[in-house]
Design an enzyme around this catalytic site. Structure first.
Site, mmCIF file in Angstrom:
data_model
loop_
_atom_site.group_PDB
_atom_site.id
_atom_site.type_symbol
_atom_site.label_atom_id
_atom_site.label_comp_id
_atom_site.label_asym_id
_atom_site.label_seq_id
_atom_site.Cartn_x
_atom_site.Cartn_y
_atom_site.Cartn_z
ATOM 1 N N HIS A 1 -31.190 -14.913 23.264
ATOM 2 C CA HIS A 1 -32.291 -15.722 22.539
ATOM 3 C C HIS A 1 -32.656 -15.034 21.249
ATOM 4 C CE1 HIS A 1 -34.282 -12.911 25.287
ATOM 5 N NE2 HIS A 1 -34.199 -13.757 26.324
ATOM 6 N N HIS B 1 -42.190 -14.386 33.729
ATOM 7 C CA HIS B 1 -42.158 -12.923 33.500
ATOM 8 C C HIS B 1 -43.637 -12.423 34.260
ATOM 9 C CE1 HIS B 1 -38.976 -12.666 30.792
ATOM 10 N NE2 HIS B 1 -39.494 -13.830 30.325
ATOM 11 N N LYS C 1 -26.971 -5.618 31.386
ATOM 12 C CA LYS C 1 -28.132 -6.271 30.770
ATOM 13 C C LYS C 1 -29.348 -5.368 30.456
ATOM 14 C CE LYS C 1 -31.097 -9.562 29.305
ATOM 15 N NZ LYS C 1 -31.427 -10.713 30.012
ATOM 16 N N ASP D 1 -30.236 -19.772 29.941
ATOM 17 C CA ASP D 1 -31.125 -18.840 30.251
ATOM 18 C C ASP D 1 -31.745 -19.392 31.635
ATOM 19 O OD1 ASP D 1 -33.121 -16.755 30.582
ATOM 20 O OD2 ASP D 1 -34.009 -17.028 28.580
ATOM 21 N N HIS E 1 -33.080 -5.185 29.595
ATOM 22 C CA HIS E 1 -34.241 -6.346 29.412
ATOM 23 C C HIS E 1 -35.942 -5.688 29.609
ATOM 24 C CE1 HIS E 1 -36.777 -9.629 30.660
ATOM 25 N NE2 HIS E 1 -35.735 -10.572 30.475
ATOM 26 N N HIS F 1 -32.323 -8.256 25.854
ATOM 27 C CA HIS F 1 -33.548 -9.013 25.569
ATOM 28 C C HIS F 1 -34.550 -7.756 25.126
ATOM 29 C CE1 HIS F 1 -37.018 -11.420 27.524
ATOM 30 N NE2 HIS F 1 -37.495 -10.590 26.844
ATOM 31 N N HIS G 1 -25.649 -16.956 29.848
ATOM 32 C CA HIS G 1 -26.983 -16.343 30.040
ATOM 33 C C HIS G 1 -27.754 -17.310 31.281
ATOM 34 C CE1 HIS G 1 -30.812 -15.114 28.122
ATOM 35 N NE2 HIS G 1 -30.879 -15.086 29.541
#
EC number: 3.5.1.5
Length: 840
Positions: free
Chosen positions: A545, A593, A490, A633, A492, A519, A407
């Site tokens: 996660h 984010h 991925k 991460d 997300h 995610h 990750h």
């Protein structure tokens, strides 16, 4: 200033030393690195004064710090300091043995030249507290018999020379110095019956009786003085004795020499046995002995040892791995190992064993007993040490598989140095650099970017895999990024993690046999966790996660750990729960984010992800094998250099809280250790379809190996081997007369330079990209391999971490219940693998 590189290095040492002085002056007990820096830099300062000899500098170094001025672990971690200083008569090596030898140090001397106030000794606590000894070896009782079941003889030997003669354990005794006189006929095919690598010294005029045993293996003599070259037999013995007489080698028959056979009977006069503690000090622990991992409370017990006691392959002056002894003659490169790691303790999901590790053509060729089959019993056919073999001494050290961080946000290339220097050798993730998309998500979106990332990392000595963006509800774009080289996709929430996108992404992945990493939707915009699970529709998926602080359905994403088709992982900032875990997370999330504290909804979004109750449950789910992987991460709510340390911190916390883990008893933690090492080695390899190449210490896999001192295990490795060559290692002063003087730093080695990085590593891509020839199209020097066998995976395929607990989460209190039991775990205030080892 016209400074040389070595002067610049010493300035960094001085800076660390002055920092340590400031901490000491305010009453802080120093850790390992601080203690080394202070003592070494003070030696340099006294050397600059020009008034002290090397011997005086050594003495000063032993009195600067005492046990009360350092953390309790430091006297056990620190047994020698070396530094090279420029004295009035040139550069000299100063060595300080056992530098923490007294209760208190001379603090005025420790702060000499700093002009800092000398603190009262009252500021330092009495050093009477109980503490663990980092890396301690706990030996079983008893003695170990060397060379059992061999023909033996006692012979009288006289040194008629005028200089001392020293003979090593595996030197063919008939071949020794002509000034030693003894019955060479009875010594034919024999060697000393002493511990491997030991020797017997004959001073001029010495008379000694030595115990000899027959050589093992094929019984072929090579080397020495070329007296008895060839197989051991009567005809060759007669020819050898003719050479002895002709060349006037000392020979005197001893008709009444005592002859017999070595046995395990301690009363047998021919038997040589040594205490287990002595054995462990020479060759590392053996079966039944135990090792503490770093400064944790985790105890590993050796389950199997491939060594034949007395025939260990030991390298060094006068030791075993020499021509005709432990090193064979007449075995060309094709028949011998490229590199052997001797007598290492291997900690792997497959077991905790002691063995030699053979490396050939960049792969793990064999695990077992290495040496010279002409004189040693039990040497594996493909583990011959020859003239063309390099040696890494593993005695007393631990070897693990290179870690896999699956990750990774590829935000900055400098993070990759942190990864490999911590023991990570494979990275999987996405990104294109410090873009906002890459700061938040592990996606390399465009085919041109995929090409660039594969090209830009081509010379870096790591195995790479890049994931494309999977957040799309139409298949065409996803097919394109897969053909460009994506080895996974991925999903997300920052790009959209809707049921439509999930369904489409998984459908495309099924066609290409690649993994999907997800995610999920923190704010439950398109549905709750059960709606996302429904969108999976039983298909295999890797949930990042899985607790949720890193992102995912609030507050109950952790429920996915119940699903057979879900392969769950954690990221390391929640590993394990501490008293500071919750407080640090909010600002991480706001930065990663692109959230704004002034917008209430943004603040609520971030706050909803951080729940002490689910983080506490995450600890326990790891311990019962309910979460299978720990990753970083990197730079996006995770620390790339702390995957390994956080894993072992979690294991240690769980042992303290929950006690022994079945089937472990009270004597060792082997099952727990194997469960936790699987979380950053074999399981991420399986999940990403690369386990045939990496992920464990098994024959046929890439020789990506990490070597640790037991006292530093989990915190700082000694050596990182990439594809069979050393890529990073602890290394001292590059101008030093030896490689160990300060400053000792984790530095890149030859395995990182020129074309080596690409030659030693693999770029993992999709089969579609491999078939399209991206290696040639992109001009890659790395070996390129396709990922495979991921779409049929279930959690049951993961090693030692495949439980399927029934999980519920209360939406109001966030209490997590597993199989009907509410989970709780304390937020700890201290952890191992932290302040004993790291300056900052």
């Amino acid at each position: 200033m016209k400074l040389s590189p070595r002067e610049v290095e010493k300035i960094s040492l001085h800076n660390a030393g002055f920092l340590a002085q400031k901490r000491l002056a305010r009453g802080v007990r120093l850790n390992y690195s601080e203690s080394v820096a202070l003592i070494a830099s003070q030696i340099l300062e006294h050397a600059r004064d020009g008034e002290k000899t090397v011997a005086q500098l050594m003495s000063i170094g032993k009195h600067l710090l005492g046990r009360r001025q350092v953390l309790p672990a430091v006297p056990h971690l620190l047994n020698i300091i070396q530094v090279e200083a420029t004295l009035p008569n040139g550069t000299k090596l100063v060595t300080v043995h056992d530098p923490i030898a007294n209760e208190n140090g001379d603090l005025e001397e420790a702060l000499y030249g700093s002009f800092l106030p000398v603190p009262s000794l009252d500021k330092f606590a009495e050093s009477k507290e109980e503490h663990k000894i980092p890396g301690e070896i706990i030996c079983a009782d008893g003695r170990l018999t060397l060379n059992p079941g061999r023909k033996a003889v006692f012979l009288k030997v006289v040194n008629h020379g005028d200089r001392p003669i020293q003979v090593g354990s595996h030197y063919h005794f008939i071949e020794v110095n002509p000034y030693l006189t003894f019955d060479r006929r009875k010594a034919y095919g024999m060697r000393l019956n002493i511990a491997a690598g030991d020797s017997v010294r004959f001073e001029p005029g010495d008379h000694k009786t030595v115990n000899l045993v027959s050589i093992g293996g094929n019984k072929i003599i090579r080397g020495g003085n070329a007296i008895a070259d060839g197989p051991v037999n009567e005809a060759n013995c007669k020819a050898a004795m003719e050479i002895v007489c002709r060349r006037e080698f000392g020979h005197k028959e001893e008709e009444d020499a005592s002859e017999g056979v070595t046995t395990g009977d301690p009363d047998c006069p021919f038997t040589k046995a040594i205490p287990r503690e002595e054995y462990a000090n020479k060759y590392g622990p053996t079966i039944g002995d135990k090792i503490r991992l770093g400064d944790t409370d985790l105890i590993a017990e050796i389950e199997k040892d491939f060594a034949l006691y007395g025939d260990e392959s030991v390298f060094g002056g006068g030791k075993v791995i020499r021509d005709g002894m432990g090193q064979s003659s007449g075995h060309p490169p094709a028949m011998s190992l490229d590199t052997v790691i001797t007598s290492a303790v291997i900690i792997d999901y497959t077991g905790i064993i002691k063995a030699d590790i053979g490396i050939k053509d960049g792969l793990i060729a064999s695990i077992g007993k290495a040496g010279n089959p002409d004189i040693m019993n039990g040497v594996f056919p493909n583990m011959i040490i020859g003239v063309n073999t390099e040696v890494i001494c593993g005695e007393g050290l631990i070897v693990t598989a290179g870690g896999i961080d699956c990750h990774v946000h590829y935000i900055c290339p400098q993070s990759l140095d942190e990864a490999i220097s911590s023991g990570i050798t494979t990275v999987v993730g996405g990104g294109t650099g410090p873009t906002d998309g890459s700061r938040a998500t592990t996606c390399t979106p465009a085919p041109t970017q995929m090409k660039l990332m594969l090209q830009s990392t081509d010379d870096i000595p790591l195995n790479f895999g890049f994931t494309g963006k999977g957040s799309g509800s139409h298949p065409d774009e996803l097919h394109e990024i897969i053909k460009a080289g994506a080895m996974g996709l991925k999903l997300h929430e920052d790009w959209g993690c809707t049921p439509a996108a999930i369904d489409n992404c998984l459908a495309v992945a099924e066609q290409h046999d690649i993994q999907v990493n997800i995610h999920t939707d923190t704010v439950n915009e398109s549905g709750f966790v059960e709606h996302t699970i429904a969108a999976f529709n039983g298909r295999t998926i890797h949930t990042y996660h899985s607790e949720g602080a890193g992102g995912g359905h609030a507050p109950d994403i952790i429920k996915v750990c119940s699903m057979k088709n879900v392969l769950p992982s954690s990221t390391n900032t929640t590993r394990p729960l501490t008293s500071n875990t919750v407080d640090e997370h909010l600002d991480m999330l706001m930065v990663c984010h692109k959230l704004n504290r002034e917008i209430p909804e943004d603040l609520a979004f971030a706050s909803s992800r951080v729940r002490e109750q689910t983080i506490a449950a995450e600890d326990i789910l790891h311990d019962i094998g309910g979460i299978s992987i720990i990753s970083s991460d990197a730079q996006a709510v995770g620390r790339i250099g702390e995957v390994i340390s956080c894993t072992w911190q979690t294991a240690d916390k769980m042992k303290a809280e929950r006690g022994p883990l079945q089937p472990d008893g009270s004597d060792n933690d082997n099952f727990r250790i194997k469960r936790y090492i699987a979380k950053y080695t074999i399981n991420p390899a399986i999940v990403n379809g690369i386990s045939q190449y990496v992920g464990s210490v098994e024959v046929g896999k890439l020789a990506d190996l990490v070597i640790w001192k037991p006292s530093f295990f989990g915190a700082k490795p000694d050596i990182v081997i990439k594809g069979g060559s050393i890529a990073w290692a602890d290394m001292g002063d590059p101008n030093g007369s030896i490689p160990t003087p300060e400053p000792v730093l984790m530095r890149p080695m030859y395995g990182t330079l020129g074309k080596a990085g690409s030659a030693l590593s693999i770029a993992f891509v999709s089969k579609a990209a491999l078939d399209l020839g991206v290696k040639v199209l992109y001009g890659l020097n790395k070996r390129v391999e396709a990922v495979s066998n991921v779409r049929k995976l279930t959690k049951l395929d993961l090693k030692l971490n495949n439980s399927l607990p029934e999980i519920t989460v209360c939406p109001e209190t966030f209490t997590v219940t597993v199989d009907g039991q509410a989970l709780s775990s304390e937020a700890v205030t201290t952890l191992p693998l932290s302040q004993n080892y790291f300056i900052f």
